[in-house]
Design a protein around this motif. Structure first.
Motif, PDB file in Angstrom:
ATOM      1  N   THR A 239       0.717  -1.178  -0.113  1.00  4.95           N
ATOM      2  CA  THR A 239      -0.101   0.020   0.016  1.00  4.95           C
ATOM      3  C   THR A 239       0.931   1.098  -0.103  1.00  4.95           C
ATOM      4  O   THR A 239       0.577   2.434   0.411  1.00  4.95           O
ATOM      5  CB  THR A 239      -1.040  -0.065   1.344  1.00  4.95           C
ATOM      6  OG1 THR A 239      -0.317   0.242   2.443  1.00  4.95           O
ATOM      7  CG2 THR A 239      -1.668  -1.331   1.395  1.00  4.95           C
TER       8      THR A 239
ATOM      9  N   GLY B  74       6.928  11.349   4.145  1.00  3.90           N
ATOM     10  CA  GLY B  74       6.978  10.427   3.281  1.00  3.90           C
ATOM     11  C   GLY B  74       7.145   9.203   4.088  1.00  3.90           C
ATOM     12  O   GLY B  74       7.298   9.169   5.281  1.00  3.90           O
TER      13      GLY B  74
ATOM     14  N   ARG C 136       0.395  -2.995  23.665  1.00  9.45           N
ATOM     15  CA  ARG C 136      -0.430  -1.812  23.430  1.00  9.45           C
ATOM     16  C   ARG C 136      -1.567  -1.632  23.965  1.00  9.45           C
ATOM     17  O   ARG C 136      -2.180  -0.693  24.424  1.00  9.45           O
ATOM     18  CB  ARG C 136      -0.224  -1.587  21.978  1.00  9.45           C
ATOM     19  CG  ARG C 136       0.824  -0.740  21.371  1.00  9.45           C
ATOM     20  CD  ARG C 136       0.267  -0.472  20.161  1.00  9.45           C
ATOM     21  NE  ARG C 136       1.451   0.276  19.344  1.00  9.45           N
ATOM     22  CZ  ARG C 136       1.243   0.560  18.016  1.00  9.45           C
ATOM     23  NH1 ARG C 136       0.174   0.520  17.438  1.00  9.45           N
ATOM     24  NH2 ARG C 136       2.440   1.214  17.205  1.00  9.45           N
TER      25      ARG C 136
ATOM     26  N   TYR D  70      -8.735  -0.157  17.569  1.00  9.32           N
ATOM     27  CA  TYR D  70      -7.420   0.347  16.383  1.00  9.32           C
ATOM     28  C   TYR D  70      -7.555  -0.385  15.291  1.00  9.32           C
ATOM     29  O   TYR D  70      -7.292   0.504  14.157  1.00  9.32           O
ATOM     30  CB  TYR D  70      -6.243  -0.542  17.292  1.00  9.32           C
ATOM     31  CG  TYR D  70      -4.638  -0.340  16.517  1.00  9.32           C
ATOM     32  CD1 TYR D  70      -4.039   0.744  16.396  1.00  9.32           C
ATOM     33  CD2 TYR D  70      -4.621  -1.655  15.747  1.00  9.32           C
ATOM     34  CE1 TYR D  70      -2.918   0.481  15.557  1.00  9.32           C
ATOM     35  CE2 TYR D  70      -3.220  -1.657  15.357  1.00  9.32           C
ATOM     36  CZ  TYR D  70      -2.849  -0.565  14.959  1.00  9.32           C
ATOM     37  OH  TYR D  70      -1.498  -0.476  14.437  1.00  9.32           O
TER      38      TYR D  70
ATOM     39  N   HIS E  31      -9.693   1.491  13.041  1.00  9.43           N
ATOM     40  CA  HIS E  31      -9.192   2.611  12.665  1.00  9.43           C
ATOM     41  C   HIS E  31      -8.366   2.404  11.472  1.00  9.43           C
ATOM     42  O   HIS E  31      -8.383   3.175  10.469  1.00  9.43           O
ATOM     43  CB  HIS E  31      -8.354   3.457  13.733  1.00  9.43           C
ATOM     44  CG  HIS E  31      -7.848   4.635  13.508  1.00  9.43           C
ATOM     45  ND1 HIS E  31      -8.725   5.790  13.346  1.00  9.43           N
ATOM     46  CD2 HIS E  31      -6.512   5.099  13.197  1.00  9.43           C
ATOM     47  CE1 HIS E  31      -7.795   6.848  13.273  1.00  9.43           C
ATOM     48  NE2 HIS E  31      -6.555   6.525  13.053  1.00  9.43           N
TER      49      HIS E  31
END
Ligand SMILES: CC(=O)SCCNC(=O)CCNC(=O)[C@H](O)C(C)(C)COP(=O)(O)OP(=O)(O)OC[C@H]1O[C@@H](n2cnc3c(N)ncnc32)[C@H](O)[C@@H]1OP(=O)(O)O
Ligand SMILES: N[C@@H](CCO)C(=O)O
Length: 376
Positions: free
Chosen positions: A55, A68, A233, A256, A259
C-alpha cells in the motif's frame, strides 16, 4: 550541508505500450515518479531506487507538503542521505498512486479499466520501471532497496537486469509467498469481492467496497504486527476504559484495527489492492527459470538480505534461504537479522536497527573497499 543541494521532483513518465508476461498488451502506460536529494550522477553512482510495498506509493521521501513513508530511513543526514544520494521512487504498475492501474482510464473505452485491467506480475512491474528509467536517461543505479512486495521487485531487478544496480537490499521478502501468506491474502480478497459495493469491480466513480477493503486491512494488520505488540499496546483493555460487560463493549485492539481499516479506505483503491495481492501470490523468482537457485545465479550485484525474526507473513527462514542460496552460489552477500515486536512492519518502523548497516552497505559495499562519498 546546505538544503539547496536537495531537489524534490514529482512527475509522470509515459512509457507507451507494454507487453505483459501473460501475453497481453497495455497501452499508454504512465509511471508516477518522485525524486529527492542530490542531482543524479551520470554514471548512476549516487542513485538509489526505492521499491514500495503493497500500500505504499512513490512518496517515500517527505517534502514540504507531506511526510514520506520512509522518512525514518531517507533524508538529510539519514541512513540514505539525501545530501549525498539521489533517491527515486516509482509507483508500481497496477497501483493507485499515479501509475497506470485499474482505476486509470482505458484508452480503448474512455472508461476506468476496473477488472478489464490485465493481470500484472512483479516482473511486469520491474520491466515497466526499467522503461521509465530509460526514458529518464538512467541506465545504472548504485542500489535498489525495498521491503515486502518491494523486496520482490528488488530481487527481480537483480535477475532481469543484472548490471543495472551495484547493490540490492531486499527486506522482509521472499522468493515466493508461503501458502499461509496466500491464505491471508485470500481472506482479504474475499472480504472485498463479497462486499455489495464491489459491483464486479465497476464501482468508479463511487467509493466501491469500502467495508470489504477495511476488513481486508484489519486482517492484514494482524499479520503485519505481532501478538507481543498487541499485548503491550492494548492488552485486554476496553476502549471506553470501563470494565463493565456491555453488548457494545469494544476492546482497544478492535478499535485500533477499525481505525486502520478506515485509514486505508481513504487512500487506496480496492481494485489495485486485489491486483497487487495477485501479483504477490503468483510471484515466484524461479518461474520459467529452472528454479530459484538458477534464477539467483544471474545476480551480479552485492546483496544485503534483511530479515525480521518476528515476521509472521514473510518468516525469517525465507530470508535465510535466500541468503544461503546466494552464498552457495558464490555471490557477495550478507544477512542482517533484526528482532522487532513490530513484526513484518518493522521495515517501516525500526530504522535504528536497519539503518546503520544499510548506510554502511550503501557507502562501502560488503568488502569495505568503499566508494567515494560525494560531499561537496
Ligand atoms: C508517513 C505516511 O504518510 S505513511 C502513509 C502511506 N503508507 C504507506 O506508504 C504504507 C507504509 N506505512 C505503514 O504501513 C504505516 O504507516 C506504518 C507501519 C509506517 C505505521 O503505522 P501507523 O498506523 O501509522 O502506526 P500505528 O500502528 O502506531 O497506529 C497509529 C494510529 O492508530 C491510532 N490508534 C492507536 N490506538 C488506537 C485505538 N485504541 N483505537 C483507535 N485508533 C487507535 C492512532 O491514533 C493512530 O492514528 P492516526 O494514524 O490516524 O494518527
Ligand atoms: N504496512 C505495509 C505492509 C505490507 O508490506 C503496507 O501497507 O504496505
Amino acid at each position: 550541508m546546505p538544503i539547496s543541494t536537495r531537489i524534490f521532483e514529482k512527475k509522470k513518465v509515459s512509457v507507451g505500450s507494454v507487453r505483459l508476461e501473460n501475453g497481453e498488451t497495455l497501452s499508454q502506460v504512465e509511471v508516477a515518479v518522485e525524486a529527492a536529494g542530490r542531482e543524479p550522477e551520470a554514471d548512476g553512482s549516487n542513485i538509489v531506487l526505492v521499491c514500495h510495498a503493497l500500500t505504499g506509493d512513490a512518496h517515500a521521501v517527505g517534502d514540504q507538503e507531506q511526510p514520506g513513508w520512509w522518512d525514518g530511513l531517507i533524508g538529510p543526514g539519514k541512513s540514505i542521505d539525501t545530501n549525498l544520494y539521489h533517491v527515486l521512487t516509482l509507483n508500481v504498475l497496477g497501483g493507485c498512486g499515479g501509475t497506470t492501474g485499474p482505476a486509470s482510464t482505458n484508452p480503448a473505452t474512455g472508461q476506468p479499466y476496473g477488472t478489464d485491467f490485465p493481470v500484472v506480475s512483479i516482473r511486469d512491474m520491474v520491466s515497466v520501471q526499467k522503461r521509465c528509467l530509460e526514458k529518464l536517461g538512467i541506465r545504472r543505479v548504485e542500489m535498489v532497496i525495498g521491503g515486502s512486495m518491494g523486496g520482490m521487485l528488488v530481487l527481480e531487478w537483480g535477475i532481469l537486469y543484472p548490471t543495472f544496480a551495484r547493490k540490492l537490499v531486499p527486506i522482509a521478502t521472499a522468493a515466493a509467498l508461503t501458502p499461509t501468506a496466500i491464505a491471508f491474502n485470500d481472506i482479504g480478497r474475499q472480504a472485498i469481492l463479497t462486499d455489495p459495493g464491489y459491483q464486479q469491480g465497476s464501482y468508479y466513480p463511487g467509493s466501491g467496497p469500502v467495508q470489504g477493503l477495511a476488513v481486508a486491512r484489519m486482517m492484514a494488520m494482524v499479520t503485519y504486527r505481532t501478538p507481543q505488540l498487541f499485548e503491550k499496546r492494548f492488552s485486554r483493555n476496553l476502549q471506553s476504559g470501563r470494565s463493565v460487560i456491555q453488548p457494545d463493549s469494544l476492546f482497544q485492539v478492535e478499535s485500533y484495527l477499525r481505525h486502520q481499516g478506515k485509514k486505508l479506505v481513504q487512500r487506496f483503491d480496492a481494485n489495485s489492492y486485489l491486483y497487487l495481492l495477485k501479483a504477490m501470490d503468483t510471484h515466484d523468482l524461479g518461474r520459467n527459470r529452472g528454479g530459484v537457485e538458477t534464477a539467483l545465479a544471474a545476480i551480479e550485484a552485492e546483496v544485503l538480505v534483511v530479515g525480521i525474526r518476528e515476521d509472521q507473513l514473510f518468516p525469517v527462514q525465507q530470508q535465510r534461504e535466500l541468503y544461503t542460496l546466494l552464498k552457495n552460489l558464490g555471490k557477495k552477500c550478507e544477512l542482517l537479522e533484526i528482532s522487532s515486536e513490530y513484526g513484518h512492519d518493522a521495515f517501516l518502523v525500526e530504522y535504528e536497527k536497519t539503518g546503520p548497516r544499510i548506510r554502511q552497505f550503501l557507502d562501502q559495499g560488503l568488502n569495505g573497499a568503499g566508494i567515494e562519498r560525494r560531499i561537496s
